[in-house]
Design a protein around this motif. Structure first.
Motif, PDB file in Angstrom:
ATOM      1  N   ASN A   1     -14.202  25.443 -35.219  1.00 55.57           N
ATOM      2  CA  ASN A   1     -15.066  26.251 -36.219  1.00 55.57           C
ATOM      3  C   ASN A   1     -14.308  27.644 -36.194  1.00 55.57           C
ATOM      4  O   ASN A   1     -14.968  28.501 -36.533  1.00 55.57           O
ATOM      5  CB  ASN A   1     -16.430  26.171 -36.092  1.00 55.57           C
ATOM      6  N   ILE A   2     -13.086  27.642 -36.019  1.00 54.42           N
ATOM      7  CA  ILE A   2     -12.523  29.184 -36.147  1.00 54.42           C
ATOM      8  C   ILE A   2     -12.330  29.361 -37.601  1.00 54.42           C
ATOM      9  O   ILE A   2     -11.981  28.704 -38.438  1.00 54.42           O
ATOM     10  CB  ILE A   2     -11.006  29.167 -35.531  1.00 54.42           C
ATOM     11  N   PRO A   3     -13.003  30.577 -38.114  1.00 56.78           N
ATOM     12  CA  PRO A   3     -13.030  30.793 -39.534  1.00 56.78           C
ATOM     13  C   PRO A   3     -12.059  31.215 -40.111  1.00 56.78           C
ATOM     14  O   PRO A   3     -11.402  32.215 -39.642  1.00 56.78           O
ATOM     15  CB  PRO A   3     -14.537  31.886 -39.499  1.00 56.78           C
ATOM     16  N   VAL A   4     -11.547  30.325 -41.078  1.00 58.10           N
ATOM     17  CA  VAL A   4     -10.189  30.554 -41.727  1.00 58.10           C
ATOM     18  C   VAL A   4     -10.343  30.606 -43.339  1.00 58.10           C
ATOM     19  O   VAL A   4     -11.082  29.599 -43.916  1.00 58.10           O
ATOM     20  CB  VAL A   4      -9.077  29.554 -41.407  1.00 58.10           C
ATOM     21  N   GLY A   5     -10.067  31.649 -43.896  1.00 58.34           N
ATOM     22  CA  GLY A   5     -10.123  31.583 -45.478  1.00 58.34           C
ATOM     23  C   GLY A   5      -8.835  30.778 -46.054  1.00 58.34           C
ATOM     24  O   GLY A   5      -7.910  30.656 -45.439  1.00 58.34           O
TER      25      GLY A   5
ATOM     26  N   CYS B   1     -14.461  38.347 -45.928  1.00 57.07           N
ATOM     27  CA  CYS B   1     -13.330  37.977 -45.012  1.00 57.07           C
ATOM     28  C   CYS B   1     -13.224  38.765 -43.687  1.00 57.07           C
ATOM     29  O   CYS B   1     -12.453  38.604 -42.855  1.00 57.07           O
ATOM     30  CB  CYS B   1     -11.754  38.259 -45.844  1.00 57.07           C
ATOM     31  N   VAL B   2     -14.299  39.677 -43.715  1.00 56.35           N
ATOM     32  CA  VAL B   2     -14.309  40.389 -42.466  1.00 56.35           C
ATOM     33  C   VAL B   2     -14.567  39.778 -41.310  1.00 56.35           C
ATOM     34  O   VAL B   2     -14.091  40.159 -39.998  1.00 56.35           O
ATOM     35  CB  VAL B   2     -15.566  41.513 -42.488  1.00 56.35           C
ATOM     36  N   ASP B   3     -15.062  38.513 -41.123  1.00 56.33           N
ATOM     37  CA  ASP B   3     -15.224  37.718 -39.936  1.00 56.33           C
ATOM     38  C   ASP B   3     -14.274  36.530 -39.989  1.00 56.33           C
ATOM     39  O   ASP B   3     -14.316  35.756 -38.973  1.00 56.33           O
ATOM     40  CB  ASP B   3     -16.505  36.938 -39.737  1.00 56.33           C
ATOM     41  N   LEU B   4     -12.976  36.631 -40.734  1.00 55.29           N
ATOM     42  CA  LEU B   4     -12.146  35.432 -40.520  1.00 55.29           C
ATOM     43  C   LEU B   4     -11.212  35.922 -39.726  1.00 55.29           C
ATOM     44  O   LEU B   4     -10.985  36.879 -39.214  1.00 55.29           O
ATOM     45  CB  LEU B   4     -11.396  35.630 -41.986  1.00 55.29           C
TER      46      LEU B   4
ATOM     47  N   ALA C   1      -5.181  33.743 -31.392  1.00 58.63           N
ATOM     48  CA  ALA C   1      -4.971  35.102 -30.662  1.00 58.63           C
ATOM     49  C   ALA C   1      -5.979  36.058 -31.313  1.00 58.63           C
ATOM     50  O   ALA C   1      -6.852  36.743 -30.578  1.00 58.63           O
ATOM     51  CB  ALA C   1      -3.794  35.610 -30.695  1.00 58.63           C
ATOM     52  N   HIS C   2      -6.282  35.942 -32.651  1.00 57.53           N
ATOM     53  CA  HIS C   2      -7.100  36.843 -33.510  1.00 57.53           C
ATOM     54  C   HIS C   2      -8.444  36.682 -33.195  1.00 57.53           C
ATOM     55  O   HIS C   2      -9.198  37.411 -32.884  1.00 57.53           O
ATOM     56  CB  HIS C   2      -6.713  36.807 -34.766  1.00 57.53           C
ATOM     57  N   HIS C   3      -8.725  35.413 -32.883  1.00 59.98           N
ATOM     58  CA  HIS C   3     -10.074  34.850 -32.589  1.00 59.98           C
ATOM     59  C   HIS C   3     -10.510  35.232 -31.304  1.00 59.98           C
ATOM     60  O   HIS C   3     -11.406  35.732 -31.028  1.00 59.98           O
ATOM     61  CB  HIS C   3     -10.052  33.155 -32.836  1.00 59.98           C
ATOM     62  N   HIS C   4      -9.405  35.140 -30.329  1.00 61.68           N
ATOM     63  CA  HIS C   4     -10.042  35.461 -29.137  1.00 61.68           C
ATOM     64  C   HIS C   4      -9.954  36.859 -28.737  1.00 61.68           C
ATOM     65  O   HIS C   4     -11.097  37.281 -28.253  1.00 61.68           O
ATOM     66  CB  HIS C   4      -8.528  35.145 -28.197  1.00 61.68           C
ATOM     67  N   PHE C   5      -9.198  37.758 -29.470  1.00 61.04           N
ATOM     68  CA  PHE C   5      -9.579  39.268 -29.410  1.00 61.04           C
ATOM     69  C   PHE C   5     -10.757  39.461 -30.103  1.00 61.04           C
ATOM     70  O   PHE C   5     -11.543  40.363 -29.579  1.00 61.04           O
ATOM     71  CB  PHE C   5      -8.435  39.842 -30.196  1.00 61.04           C
ATOM     72  N   ARG C   6     -11.027  38.948 -31.235  1.00 63.38           N
ATOM     73  CA  ARG C   6     -12.360  38.979 -31.746  1.00 63.38           C
ATOM     74  C   ARG C   6     -13.556  38.792 -31.094  1.00 63.38           C
ATOM     75  O   ARG C   6     -14.532  39.610 -30.866  1.00 63.38           O
ATOM     76  CB  ARG C   6     -12.410  38.345 -33.070  1.00 63.38           C
ATOM     77  N   LYS C   7     -13.526  37.598 -30.458  1.00 57.09           N
ATOM     78  CA  LYS C   7     -14.708  37.027 -29.685  1.00 57.09           C
ATOM     79  C   LYS C   7     -14.982  37.983 -28.327  1.00 57.09           C
ATOM     80  O   LYS C   7     -16.088  38.222 -27.840  1.00 57.09           O
ATOM     81  CB  LYS C   7     -14.778  35.615 -29.192  1.00 57.09           C
TER      82      LYS C   7
END
Ligand code: SF4
Length: 325
Positions: free
Chosen positions: A9-13, A103-106, A175-181
């Motif tokens: 469920n990684i949010p991707v536009g 798109c801020v949480d993508l 990597a973007h997801h890991h950094f955000r979380k």
């Protein structure tokens, strides 16, 4: 922390037509099987269609970019003599604003190639004569997206057919997801250090200079305000991993990791592993082969530090991305 294979469920536009929604000018779609099938198990897609959001309707006349390639206008194509050639750019830009806010949480975005709205690059921009400029541009939505979210991994559907670019894009999304979380949602110097530590070898494979610069940035950072440090680190980190790593760079990193097995794996086995690295360097096998071997030995004999390296599994192995690069 979830294991990598549990990260779903990684949010991707995504451009809506690429997901199969019938929103194109002719009422059709441009569905990508890679996006729908291979990547959908870990991505939770949010679809966007800027032209429909702008109220241009389905079906609608085809559109094109025209004028200055740096700041083009959007008009209905001349192949539609019944429609006026007013600049529709402002209407599209206004419709993009609420979409851009969403798109801020993508953690990534997949765009439709060649579109005057969604194309990321190499979109034709026409001269008044009707011939395209040599210089190409970006679609209006794509350009606004890239400007507002410079760290966001963005790719086009067509480029995802290239195994190297696909592997690099998916790795960047994770990597973007890991950094955000792990850092943005729980900001602390400790979490930033932990993130950097887990991505050290992946960074080394992609960009040796950034690997050293980012390490130094954190070592010297004690007086730096945390928000500025995180922002600067994230920007340079995402930039550093934006290009695929070469076979030579992967071999270098795998040999570094082998150093952790010196005491625990005998020299005959180590020589056999090095032989497989060389086969990879010579393009006789793909990355999955040496990585599977290395990961096996590291899981049996490696320290906690080396086992925690994201380089060993930057995304779920079952996506099969390392089978093709
Ligand atoms: S390319 Fe973009 S604007 Fe065009 S139909 Fe697809 S989603 Fe809509």
């Amino acid at each position: 922390m979830n294991t990598i294979s549990e990260t779903t469920n990684i949010p991707v536009g995504i451009s809506a037509c690429v997901m199969g929604e019938e929103v194109r000018f002719n009422g059709g779609h441009s569905q990508s099987r890679i996006c729908r099938n291979q990547l959908a198990s870990h991505f939770k897609y949010q679809t966007f269609c800027p032209e429909v959001a702008a109220g241009f309707g389905i079906p609608r006349p085809t559109m094109r970019l025209t004028g200055d390639p740096q700041a083009p206008s959007l008009i209905f194509s001349r192949t539609n003599p019944d429609v006026a050639s007013e600049n529709l750019g402002q209407r599209l830009t206004d419709a993009c604003q609420p979409m851009l806010q969403k798109c801020v949480d993508l953690d990534g975005f997949i765009l439709k190639k060649d579109s005057p709205s969604c194309g990321m690059e190499r979109v034709k921009v026409y001269q008044p004569s009707g011939h395209p400029h040599e210089q190409r541009g970006a679609g209006l939505f794509a350009k606004a997206l890239m400007q507002q979210y410079p760290n966001l991994p963005i790719e086009e559907d067509g480029r995802l057919n290239d195994a190297q670019l696909r592997e690099n894009f998916v790795m960047r999304v994770f990597a973007h997801h890991h950094f955000r979380k792990e850092v943005i949602e729980q900001p602390s110097f400790h979490h930033l250090l932990q993130f950097h530590s887990s991505y050290k070898y992946l960074l080394m494979a992609h960009n040796q200079v950034a690997y050293r610069t980012l390490g130094k940035m954190l070592a010297d950072a004690h007086q730096e305000p945390l928000d500025k440090l995180m922002e600067s680190y994230f920007e340079q980190f995402m930039q550093a991993i934006s290009q695929p790593a070469s076979r030579g760079a992967h071999c270098n990193v795998m040999q570094h990791i082998m150093g952790y097995l010196k005491q625990s794996v005998d020299s005959t086995a180590r020589q056999a592993i090095l032989t497989v690295f060389e086969q990879y360097r010579l393009e006789e096998v793909n990355l999955i082969t040496p990585m599977t071997l290395l990961s096996h030995y590291i899981s049996q004999n490696g320290s906690d530090y080396i086992r925690a390296q994201r380089y060993l599994e930057p995304y779920p192995a079952h996506l099969g991305l390392r089978n093709q690069v």
